[in-house]
Enzyme design. Structure first.
Site, PDB file in Angstrom:
ATOM      1  N   ARG A   1       3.584   0.809  -7.947  1.00 46.57           N
ATOM      2  CA  ARG A   1       3.642  -0.240  -6.794  1.00 46.57           C
ATOM      3  C   ARG A   1       2.655  -1.186  -6.770  1.00 46.57           C
ATOM      4  NH1 ARG A   1       6.549   1.017  -2.453  1.00 46.57           N
ATOM      5  NH2 ARG A   1       5.051   0.272  -0.796  1.00 46.57           N
TER       6      ARG A   1
ATOM      7  N   HIS B   1      23.320 -40.456 -15.858  1.00 48.86           N
ATOM      8  CA  HIS B   1      22.496 -41.162 -16.555  1.00 48.86           C
ATOM      9  C   HIS B   1      22.593 -40.328 -17.919  1.00 48.86           C
ATOM     10  CE1 HIS B   1      21.747 -44.227 -13.657  1.00 48.86           C
ATOM     11  NE2 HIS B   1      21.436 -43.187 -12.746  1.00 48.86           N
TER      12      HIS B   1
ATOM     13  N   GLU C   1      14.539 -23.859  -9.443  1.00 49.12           N
ATOM     14  CA  GLU C   1      14.063 -22.495  -9.225  1.00 49.12           C
ATOM     15  C   GLU C   1      15.432 -21.544  -9.602  1.00 49.12           C
ATOM     16  OE1 GLU C   1      11.771 -20.747  -9.332  1.00 49.12           O
ATOM     17  OE2 GLU C   1      12.289 -19.024  -8.679  1.00 49.12           O
TER      18      GLU C   1
ATOM     19  N   CYS D   1       0.797  -1.351  -0.109  1.00 48.12           N
ATOM     20  CA  CYS D   1      -0.179  -0.098   0.000  1.00 48.12           C
ATOM     21  C   CYS D   1       0.898   1.311   0.133  1.00 48.12           C
ATOM     22  CB  CYS D   1      -1.020   0.063   1.309  1.00 48.12           C
ATOM     23  SG  CYS D   1      -1.764  -1.551   1.534  1.00 48.12           S
TER      24      CYS D   1
ATOM     25  N   TRP E   1      -3.464  -2.414  -1.296  1.00 53.28           N
ATOM     26  CA  TRP E   1      -3.071  -3.588  -1.898  1.00 53.28           C
ATOM     27  C   TRP E   1      -3.645  -4.558  -0.789  1.00 53.28           C
ATOM     28  CZ3 TRP E   1      -1.263  -6.516  -5.936  1.00 53.28           C
ATOM     29  CH2 TRP E   1      -0.894  -7.804  -5.546  1.00 53.28           C
TER      30      TRP E   1
ATOM     31  N   LYS F   1      15.506 -18.987 -12.696  1.00 47.39           N
ATOM     32  CA  LYS F   1      15.857 -17.744 -12.499  1.00 47.39           C
ATOM     33  C   LYS F   1      17.094 -17.181 -13.290  1.00 47.39           C
ATOM     34  CE  LYS F   1      13.381 -16.477 -10.893  1.00 47.39           C
ATOM     35  NZ  LYS F   1      12.160 -16.783 -10.283  1.00 47.39           N
TER      36      LYS F   1
ATOM     37  N   ASN G   1      -0.441   1.297   6.528  1.00 47.86           N
ATOM     38  CA  ASN G   1       0.417   0.064   5.523  1.00 47.86           C
ATOM     39  C   ASN G   1       0.664  -0.981   6.433  1.00 47.86           C
ATOM     40  OD1 ASN G   1      -0.046   1.656   3.407  1.00 47.86           O
ATOM     41  ND2 ASN G   1       2.219   2.018   3.075  1.00 47.86           N
ATOM     42  N   GLY G   2       0.690  -2.096   6.336  1.00 48.20           N
ATOM     43  CA  GLY G   2       1.142  -3.155   7.110  1.00 48.20           C
ATOM     44  C   GLY G   2       0.014  -4.348   7.757  1.00 48.20           C
TER      45      GLY G   2
ATOM     46  N   GLU H   1      15.972 -17.120 -17.146  1.00 48.61           N
ATOM     47  CA  GLU H   1      15.195 -16.053 -17.505  1.00 48.61           C
ATOM     48  C   GLU H   1      15.542 -14.623 -17.546  1.00 48.61           C
ATOM     49  OE1 GLU H   1      11.936 -15.958 -13.613  1.00 48.61           O
ATOM     50  OE2 GLU H   1      11.126 -15.261 -15.451  1.00 48.61           O
TER      51      GLU H   1
ATOM     52  N   LYS I   1       4.551 -10.614 -16.791  1.00 52.63           N
ATOM     53  CA  LYS I   1       4.489 -10.826 -15.404  1.00 52.63           C
ATOM     54  C   LYS I   1       3.329 -11.837 -15.104  1.00 52.63           C
ATOM     55  CE  LYS I   1       5.461 -10.512 -10.959  1.00 52.63           C
ATOM     56  NZ  LYS I   1       6.459 -11.525 -10.543  1.00 52.63           N
TER      57      LYS I   1
HETATM   58  O1  M6R Z   1       1.557 -15.721 -11.091  1.00 53.75           O
HETATM   59  P1  M6R Z   1       1.862 -16.892 -11.064  1.00 53.75           P
HETATM   60  O2  M6R Z   1       2.486 -17.411  -9.690  1.00 53.75           O
HETATM   61  O3  M6R Z   1       0.560 -17.905 -11.299  1.00 53.75           O
HETATM   62  O4  M6R Z   1       2.735 -17.149 -12.210  1.00 53.75           O
HETATM   63  C1  M6R Z   1       3.362 -18.287 -12.551  1.00 53.75           C
HETATM   64  C2  M6R Z   1       4.731 -18.080 -13.369  1.00 53.75           C
HETATM   65  O5  M6R Z   1       4.160 -17.552 -14.727  1.00 53.75           O
HETATM   66  C3  M6R Z   1       5.705 -17.378 -12.809  1.00 53.75           C
HETATM   67  O6  M6R Z   1       6.080 -18.211 -11.322  1.00 53.75           O
HETATM   68  C4  M6R Z   1       6.954 -17.264 -13.812  1.00 53.75           C
HETATM   69  O7  M6R Z   1       7.524 -18.586 -13.807  1.00 53.75           O
HETATM   70  C5  M6R Z   1       8.049 -16.294 -12.879  1.00 53.75           C
HETATM   71  N1  M6R Z   1       8.001 -15.100 -13.649  1.00 53.75           N
HETATM   72  C6  M6R Z   1       9.377 -16.763 -12.893  1.00 53.75           C
HETATM   73  O8  M6R Z   1      10.356 -16.180 -12.237  1.00 53.75           O
END
Ligand code: M6R
Length: 609
Positions: A27, A505, A482, A2, A74, A486, A100-101, A489, A604
């Site tokens: 934000r 393998h 993960e 927020c 938010w 990261k 906020n919080g 991407e 996003k």
């Molecule tokens: O909003 P969501 O968590 O459902 O999104 C899922 C994926 O699109 C998301 O986690 C994507 O893999 C990330 N941008 C990776 O960093």
């Protein structure tokens, strides 16, 4: 998260409040509102949706005056709606607040206040503050606020108005930022610098527990004990763009550094402050609720799917219920064996991912009960699921998910503990051990985030590698996935994650002299096995960067470079171990000059199949 703004001076308050809130739009928020003192009373205007909605409403029902507060919300407690939007007042708008919080003890406070006759209109935790001010009113604005602060628990940035003091704003903070902008004959309040830098660059930055009494002519700050504080003026020389990112170069970096707070806020919702018992009031499960579950299905996409992979270890090992984890886009098309004995958990930061939503609908169609773990109140997935647990990451702007992931993992670990206690599979001692180490996570995250020089160097040295492999065993394998996502991407380096034992393998054929390998070694039960895998790749002259505990003497012996994390419970380790991986990806992207926050071809929120 927020946003808060406040104004007292000689100009039209609403004009600045709208201007300031607009500067905080980046934000993310779901509703906005303002309150101004006008004609002997405080008038509130608030609307769900964008600031444009609020502005249109203000044209219909203007408020004028020289003092006011504003907010972008938010949602955390209660869905996005006009009534849940801030500011909130008591029945007479004697006191009006923006916040906020999270007020952790708001339920107890609300019950007490209702018993005394206070009538609440919203679902928010914030509204209790306004009623509490009214209830504890001493006739002295500052004294009343201090009494209220002594009663509430949680994290907050707060700005208060009081109808009886039409020229004074009071504000304070704990674990949430708040600054005062210093003008000539006017002063400003803001949760973030971008809201005020068009008006002033001289600020006071409030510390936790400090209270500021703000009038047009002066700002007086006192500490927790009521002693005057001699604040130093902090001159902001950031550009507007840098200010949005809180001085960080990218939103991703800012969000990485927000993790201690996001984690603390998420835990605060589910660990009782006094008994340290794990609870989920929103679920309220009894033993019989778990008895009919033969299988848990977790489905999600991308990073959220990786959080689901970690949760498989948690739920199976803690609550001893079989777990299947499926990529949401695959689940629907494989004629899944889902029925009324399946409990489906979907995970989604945005709550809008089309594949995850479709998988949820399919699981429900097949008879499963469902639970959504999401960061977005009122999202499609939150509305579709039978029950919802919210993570408290706050809005995540960078495409690469960081704080959403760690808060998902926290929520899932707490959920596994809750299930294990309900079905009697988790001992009290083990629950205590997990919770104890969870509570230490924010501090341990700080330790990791403060010491990043080695990570920067590795990213410089290996940032132009063609391929990078991530390896791990047990939960570390899920974390490796993960880390690999990261890196690929945002830096566009080809990266793959493998279970340590799987290398021989096939993948070992790709390992040649100089291949960077990131090896996770946080699971003691498979540590020796992992060191054997590290030796396999070292024998092919791979460069191994090992991530392990600070007290593991063997790590240096087996790897070329060691990144150390503080010792913690094996279930808590994934939360700490992912931080260096996020930073490594970030600094590799910097080395390669990619568009960190908006990597090519990615969005996003993926709302198409
Ligand atoms: O909003 P969501 O968590 O459902 O999104 C899922 C994926 O699109 C998301 O986690 C994507 O893999 C990330 N941008 C990776 O960093």
């Amino acid at each position: 998260m927020c946003g808060i703004v406040g104004y007292v001076g000689f100009q039209d308050a609403a004009e600045f409040l709208i201007e300031g809130l607009t500067k905080l739009e980046y934000r993310g928020y779901d509703s906005a509102g303002v309150a101004c003192y006008t004609d002997d009373r405080i008038e509130i205007r608030k609307k769900v949706g964008g600031i444009a909605n609020l502005t249109a409403y203000l044209q219909e029902r203007p408020v004028h005056g020289h003092i006011g507060i504003g907010h972008t919300r938010w949602a955390t407690h209660g869905r996005p709606s006009d009534v849940n939007a801030h500011p909130h007042g008591d029945e007479h708008n004697h006191y009006v607040v923006v916040h906020n919080g999270i007020i952790e003890n708001f339920m107890e406070l609300k019950r007490d206040l209702q018993a005394k006759g206070h009538v609440f209109v919203s679902e928010t935790d914030t509204e209790v503050i306004a009623h509490l001010c009214e209830e504890l009113d001493t006739g002295d604005f500052l004294e009343t606020v201090r009494k209220v602060l002594a009663t509430v628990e949680g994290s907050y940035a707060l700005a208060f108005m009081n109808r009886d003091f039409p020229d004074t704003l009071i504000c304070t903070k704990k674990d949430n930022p708040l600054i005062i902008g210093l003008g000539e004959g006017e002063n400003f309040i803001a949760s973030d610098i971008p809201a005020i830098i068009a008006r002033t660059r001289d600020t006071y930055i409030l510390n936790d527990g400090e209270i500021a009494v703000v009038t047009a002519a002066a700002v007086r700050v006192i500490d927790r004990e009521g002693r005057p504080v001699d604040k130093k003026v902090h001159h902001v020389d950031w550009s507007a763009a840098a200010a949005e990112k809180g001085g960080y170069e990218h939103f991703m970096l800012k969000e990485i550094y927000e993790q201690p707070k996001a984690i603390r806020d998420t835990m605060a919702m589910h660990i009782r402050r006094d008994t340290q018992e794990v609870y989920f009031d929103e679920l309220g499960w009894r033993p019989e609720d778990l008895q009919g579950i033969r299988k848990i299905l977790i489905t999600a996409c991308g990073t959220a799917y990786h959080a689901g992979l970690v949760a498989k270890y948690y739920i199976e090992q803690i609550a001893r219920i079989p777990v299947e984890v499926d990529i949401a886009s695959e689940y629907r098309y494989r004629e899944p064996l889902t029925d009324a004995a399946t409990f489906c958990i979907v995970i989604s930061q945005s709550g809008e991912t089309s594949d995850t939503l479709a998988a949820l609908k399919e699981a429900k169609r097949l008879g499963a009960r469902s639970l959504a773990i999401t960061n977005t109140v009122g999202s499609s997935i939150a509305r579709e699921a039978d029950a919802v647990v919210y993570t408290m990451a706050g809005p995540e702007i960078s495409v690469a998910s960081t704080k959403a992931y760690t808060t998902q993992v926290i929520a899932l670990l707490l959920l596994a503990v809750y299930m294990g206690r309900i079905n009697g599979k988790l001992s009290h001692a083990e629950e205590e051990a997990i919770v104890r180490d969870l509570l230490a996570v924010p501090e341990k995250c700080h330790q990791i985030l403060e010491d990043v020089d080695d990570l920067k160097t590795f990213a410089k040295n290996y940032g132009f590698a063609e391929d990078v492999f991530f390896i791990g065993r047990s939960i570390d394998y899920a974390v490796a996935m993960e880390g690999s996502l990261k890196l690929k991407e945002i830096s566009y380096i080809h990266a793959e994650a493998y279970a340590g034992g799987e290398l021989k393998h096939g993948t070992l054929a790709l390992v040649v002299s100089g291949t960077p390998i990131i090896a996770l070694v946080t699971q003691d039960a498979v540590k020796e096995k992992m060191y054997s895998n590290i030796q396999e790749v070292s024998a092919r002259e791979a460069i191994v960067i090992g991530i392990g505990f600070e007290d593991d003497p063997e790590l240096d012996h087996f790897v070329r470079h060691a990144i150390r994390i503080p010792r913690t419970h094996r279930f808590v380790a994934p939360i700490l171990a992912v931080l260096p991986l996020q930073l490594l990806a970030y600094y590799a992207a910097i080395t390669r000059g990619t568009d960190v926050d908006k990597p090519r071809n990615l969005a996003k929120s993926v709302t198409v199949e």
